[in-house]
Write an enzyme that holds these catalytic residues in place. Sequence first.
Site, PDB file in Angstrom:
ATOM      1  N   CYS A 155       3.487   3.178   4.624  1.00 45.11           N
ATOM      2  CA  CYS A 155       3.175   2.081   4.777  1.00 45.11           C
ATOM      3  C   CYS A 155       3.502   1.165   3.641  1.00 45.11           C
ATOM      4  O   CYS A 155       3.430  -0.169   3.975  1.00 45.11           O
ATOM      5  CB  CYS A 155       1.760   2.069   5.014  1.00 45.11           C
TER       6      CYS A 155
ATOM      7  N   ASP B  84       2.340   0.360   0.896  1.00 44.12           N
ATOM      8  CA  ASP B  84       0.825   0.010   0.158  1.00 44.12           C
ATOM      9  C   ASP B  84       0.887   0.657  -1.148  1.00 44.12           C
ATOM     10  O   ASP B  84       1.180   1.748  -1.263  1.00 44.12           O
ATOM     11  CB  ASP B  84      -0.464   0.118   1.132  1.00 44.12           C
TER      12      ASP B  84
ATOM     13  N   CYS C  43      -3.086  -2.939   2.845  1.00 44.23           N
ATOM     14  CA  CYS C  43      -3.729  -3.426   4.080  1.00 44.23           C
ATOM     15  C   CYS C  43      -5.333  -3.640   3.858  1.00 44.23           C
ATOM     16  O   CYS C  43      -5.608  -3.352   2.688  1.00 44.23           O
ATOM     17  CB  CYS C  43      -3.768  -2.379   5.191  1.00 44.23           C
TER      18      CYS C  43
ATOM     19  N   CYS D 110      -5.517   5.138   3.682  1.00 45.68           N
ATOM     20  CA  CYS D 110      -6.050   4.176   2.785  1.00 45.68           C
ATOM     21  C   CYS D 110      -7.009   4.769   1.886  1.00 45.68           C
ATOM     22  O   CYS D 110      -6.810   4.349   0.676  1.00 45.68           O
ATOM     23  CB  CYS D 110      -6.445   2.898   3.586  1.00 45.68           C
TER      24      CYS D 110
HETATM   25 FE1  FES Z   1      -1.296   2.272   4.080  1.00 43.72          FE
HETATM   26 FE2  FES Z   1      -3.634   1.139   4.720  1.00 43.72          FE
HETATM   27  S1  FES Z   1      -2.035   0.938   5.793  1.00 43.72           S
HETATM   28  S2  FES Z   1      -2.997   1.919   2.819  1.00 43.72           S
END
Ligand code: FES
Length: 147
Positions: A38, A40, A63, A107
Site C-alpha cells: 500500500c 504506507d 491511510c 494497518c
Molecule cells: Fe496500508 Fe492502511 S492501507 S497501512
Amino acid sequence: MSQVIDYSEKVMDHFSNPRNVGEIENAAGVGTVGNAKCGDIMRIYLDIENEIIKDAKFKTFGCGAAVATSSMATELVIGKTVQEALKVTNKAVMEALDGLPPVKIHCSLLAEEAIHAALWDYAQKNNITIEGLKAPVEDIEEIVEEA
Ligand code: FES
C-alpha cells in the site's frame, strides 16, 4: 462496485483527532516501518527513562486506519515498561479501537511493528537485550503473507 468500509467511532475519532502526532528530538528509540503493497509508512518515537516509556509520538504517511492505529498505539504504550509495551500487539490496538475491517488489519500490524522497531533501536543504542523482541522486518508485507 464500490466497497463501503465501516469504521468504529473510535477509529474515526483517532483518525480525525490523532493523539501524539509529531516527533521527539533525541528520542531513546525510533522505529520506521513500511508496507510495500500500500506504500504506507509509519514512524514511532519513544522517550524512555529507567525502562519506562515516558512519551511516544508518531508520524504516519498512510491511510486513515494507519493514522488511527498509530495514535492508539502511542496512547497505549505511554506509561508502560518496555516489557509491557511489547504486549501492545496489533490485536490489542485493534481491540482498543473497537475493531478494524479485515482489509485494514495490516494497518494495525504496521503500528505493532513500528513500536517493536523503536524498542529495537533503543536496545541497540543502549547495548541491551529485550527479551522476546525480534529484529524489525523491512517490509511488514512479509509478516502479513506469513499470517
Ligand atoms: Fe496500508 Fe492502511 S492501507 S497501512
